[in-house]
Scaffold this active site. Structure first.
Site, PDB file in Angstrom:
ATOM      1  CB  CYS A   2      -0.867   0.050   1.245  1.00  0.00           C
ATOM      2  SG  CYS A   2      -1.967  -1.363   1.371  1.00  0.00           S
ATOM      3  N   GLY A  28      -0.252   0.156  -5.129  1.00  0.00           N
ATOM      4  CA  GLY A  28      -1.533  -0.534  -4.977  1.00  0.00           C
ATOM      5  C   GLY A  28      -2.566   0.058  -5.890  1.00  0.00           C
ATOM      6  CG  ASN A 101       2.808   0.102   3.278  1.00  0.00           C
ATOM      7  OD1 ASN A 101       3.901   0.521   2.948  1.00  0.00           O
ATOM      8  ND2 ASN A 101       2.381  -1.068   2.866  1.00  0.00           N
ATOM      9  N   GLY A 102       1.445  -2.225   5.536  1.00  0.00           N
ATOM     10  CA  GLY A 102       2.132  -3.272   6.278  1.00  0.00           C
ATOM     11  C   GLY A 102       1.175  -4.374   6.662  1.00  0.00           C
ATOM     12  CE1 TYR A 257       7.209  -4.616  -9.634  1.00  0.00           C
ATOM     13  CE2 TYR A 257       6.361  -5.969  -7.850  1.00  0.00           C
ATOM     14  CZ  TYR A 257       6.160  -5.262  -9.025  1.00  0.00           C
ATOM     15  OH  TYR A 257       4.923  -5.215  -9.573  1.00  0.00           O
ATOM     16  CB  THR A 305      11.542  -3.382 -11.992  1.00  0.00           C
ATOM     17  OG1 THR A 305      10.188  -2.968 -11.845  1.00  0.00           O
ATOM     18  CG2 THR A 305      12.294  -2.981 -10.766  1.00  0.00           C
ATOM     19  CG  ASP A 368      11.677  -7.088 -10.808  1.00  0.00           C
ATOM     20  OD1 ASP A 368      11.098  -7.518  -9.811  1.00  0.00           O
ATOM     21  OD2 ASP A 368      11.101  -6.923 -11.896  1.00  0.00           O
TER      22      ASP A 368
HETATM   23  C1  PIN Z   1       7.684  -5.756 -13.461  1.00  0.00           C
HETATM   24  C2  PIN Z   1       8.236  -6.104 -12.108  1.00  0.00           C
HETATM   25  N1  PIN Z   1       8.523  -7.496 -11.820  1.00  0.00           N
HETATM   26  C3  PIN Z   1       8.467  -8.428 -12.896  1.00  0.00           C
HETATM   27  C4  PIN Z   1       7.760  -7.883 -10.660  1.00  0.00           C
HETATM   28  C5  PIN Z   1       6.680 -12.181 -11.898  1.00  0.00           C
HETATM   29  C6  PIN Z   1       7.728 -11.572 -11.012  1.00  0.00           C
HETATM   30  N2  PIN Z   1       7.784 -10.188 -11.353  1.00  0.00           N
HETATM   31  C7  PIN Z   1       7.972  -9.309 -10.226  1.00  0.00           C
HETATM   32  C8  PIN Z   1       8.664  -9.860 -12.420  1.00  0.00           C
HETATM   33  S1  PIN Z   1       7.375  -4.094 -13.712  1.00  0.00           S
HETATM   34  S2  PIN Z   1       6.342 -13.820 -11.615  1.00  0.00           S
HETATM   35  O1  PIN Z   1       8.515  -3.313 -13.318  1.00  0.00           O
HETATM   36  O2  PIN Z   1       6.221  -3.710 -12.941  1.00  0.00           O
HETATM   37  O3  PIN Z   1       7.119  -3.895 -15.116  1.00  0.00           O
HETATM   38  O4  PIN Z   1       7.575 -14.567 -11.466  1.00  0.00           O
HETATM   39  O5  PIN Z   1       5.536 -13.940 -10.399  1.00  0.00           O
HETATM   40  O6  PIN Z   1       5.588 -14.269 -12.791  1.00  0.00           O
END
Ligand code: PIN
Length: 508
Positions: A2, A28, A101-102, A257, A305, A368
């Protein structure tokens, strides 16, 4: 996850809270809410949806007053019902609203205690309503006709004694002011800033510093673990650490992330953390494949990310960096969408390929993190379909193996691809020629190098060590049963079929 915000200004705050919530929307997208006060009444608007959909002109017109708080939510406890949107309100003492948040890890115990000791009823399954009532009860105990900073601090001290888990919160008390506080481990972020207004200094509390920048506030500092920052309705600032045992162990996943790259959390630039993650990954790859025999032709990030770590990674490996995916920015973040089915279909819509960057090349894809692996599996498959020779994968975070109990929606270990699997097995499963994960010590260094005063981070999703020390197998099992995708889906379906009732109840 959040996002929260609180502003005390010399002028109307409705538009500024709206803008700050928009800046925190990535934290969120499920519900949004705002409360303002003119000193006598509270004005509340909250509903499911994005900030831009929840607040319409006719709502904004009614959100009068120079102080207010706001919240954007992804449900980490309870349901997606709009009855659980925040801020939440309790009429006694004084009239209080709170945004949190938490996640409290002893919410059930506290709920019973609130009834036994205060005949207080908690109407939702949200731990935020519990936090609000504990704070209200502690403030009531102060027995002040006109509460002041010292009463606020005593109430927050009481909250710290009783509540376990993670909480960054802002509470608005009618006729008094806004208090922001952070749990004694500083797990969730909270910062505050100031700016000069026509009638004196104005203050803002927010989950992330980027929200301050955008509103023209200068970042003062992070709220310290266990600290409370009280801003009276007249704009006077008071601070106090309200716990005798504090240690700063912020959540490392913010750096992986959640947080915006343009935020600075606990004195660490999130952007720089992510750059360092890329450098560490490069060093590891060069160690695994010395003399440049890693066979990589091109590094391709998975937006968004993944891009920050991929850039220095390509540079250090001395290979090309190319954009190979175009992301449709109008599709929500897949990772924080409830339910696996929804997630799968939206990944497909979300990333389109620039084929020529893949054809006949050995590509290193950088993301990420890998949680459930839905995204990366489809991406590896489409890279191959686009004619890639070899597809390697690097994750800027270590394998996610343990549930998050501090407010990130990762409640069930068996939903993680790394659950009971070796890295080799995961690589095979996602169809990669090889897969490299960040080492946990490198991830910690990536964030910590920004501020060596941070003793440690909460890395529980990677190492299963929960900094609050109160998490046992029973708790994790209950969490998983209550919050796994299947339970959530069933609950959402029930909620949807019930919507008329909830709408009537929540017509304001
Ligand atoms: C994507 C961020 N990132 C992509 C979050 C997906 C894991 N996932 C975490 C990869 S972005 S999964 O920056 O918002 O575009 O492994 O659960 O499918």
């Amino acid at each position: 996850m959040c996002g929260i915000v609180g502003i005390v200004s010399g002028d109307s705050v409705n538009q500024e809270i709206y803008d700050a919530l928009t800046a925190l929307q990535h934290r969120g997208q499920d519900a949004a809410g705002m409360v303002t006060t003119d000193g006598r009444h509270l004005f509340l608007r909250k509903a499911n949806g994005l900030v831009r959909d929840v607040f319409q002109t006719h709502h904004m017109a009614k959100l009068a007053g120079n102080l207010g708080i706001g919240h954007v939510r992804y449900p980490t406890a309870g349901t997606s019902s709009s009855a659980e949107a925040q801020p939440m309100y309790v009429n006694s003492p004084y009239g209080i609203v709170l945004a949190h948040n938490g996640n409290l890890t002893n919410a059930k115990h506290l709920q019973d205690e609130l009834f036994r000791t205060g005949l207080r009823h908690v109407n939702t399954s949200s731990d935020s309503e519990v936090l609000l009532n504990v704070f209200a009860q502690e403030l009531q105990e102060q027995k002040a006709m006109q509460p002041k900073a010292e009463h606020m601090f005593a109430a927050v001290r009481g909250v710290h004694k009783r509540c376990n888990g993670a909480y960054a919160a802002v509470a608005l008390v009618i006729g008094c002011g806004i208090v922001g506080f952070r749990d004694p481990n500083g797990i969730r972020p909270l910062v505050y800033g100031s700016r000069k207004g026509p009638s004196g200094t104005e203050y803002m509390l927010a989950s992330e510093s980027a929200a301050l920048d955008l509103q023209g506030f200068t970042l003062e500092r992070d709220v310290a673990p266990g600290e409370a920052i009280f801003i009276s309705e007249l704009g006077e600032l008071h601070t106090q650490v309200c716990s005798d045992t504090t240690s700063l162990t912020p959540c490392i996943f913010e750096h992986v992330y959640f947080a915006r790259p343009d935020s600075i959390l606990d004195d660490v630039s999130v952007y720089k953390s992510r750059l360092r993650m890329g450098e560490y990954l490069a060093a590891q790859i060069l160690e695994l494949y010395p003399n440049g025999d890693h066979d990589i032709d091109v590094v391709i990030p998975i937006p968004d990310t993944g891009r920050t770590a991929a850039l220095p990674l390509a540079h250090e490996l001395d290979v090309k960096f190319r954009e190979g995916f175009v992301k449709n920015r109008y599709i929500g973040r897949t990772f924080i969408m409830p339910g696996q089915h929804q997630r799968r279909s939206s990944v497909r819509q979300k990333h389109n390929l620039i084929e020529l960057e893949f054809r006949n090349k050995n590509v290193l894809l950088v993301d990420d993190s890998i949680v459930r692996s839905t995204t990366i599996r489809q991406i590896v498959a489409s890279a191959r379909a686009a004619g890639a020779n070899k597809v390697f994968v690097a994750s800027a975070a270590p394998p996610v193996r343990y549930p998050n109990v501090y407010g990130i929606d990762m409640p069930a270990a068996d939903e993680f691809v790394a659950h009971n699997r070796t890295e080799q097995e995961i690589g095979n499963l996602i169809g990669a020629d090889w897969l490299v994960y960040q080492r946990i010590e490198d991830l910690i260094s990536s964030a910590r190098e920004g501020n060596p005063n941070i003793k440690g981070f909460d890395c529980s999703v990677f190492n299963g060590e929960y900094v609050t020390g109160d998490i046992d197998a029973g708790y994790l099992q209950r969490l998983s049963l209550d919050r796994n995708d299947l339970t959530k889906q069933t609950r959402d379906e029930q909620y949807n079929s019930d919507q008329t009732v909830i709408e009537l109840h929540n017509h304001a």
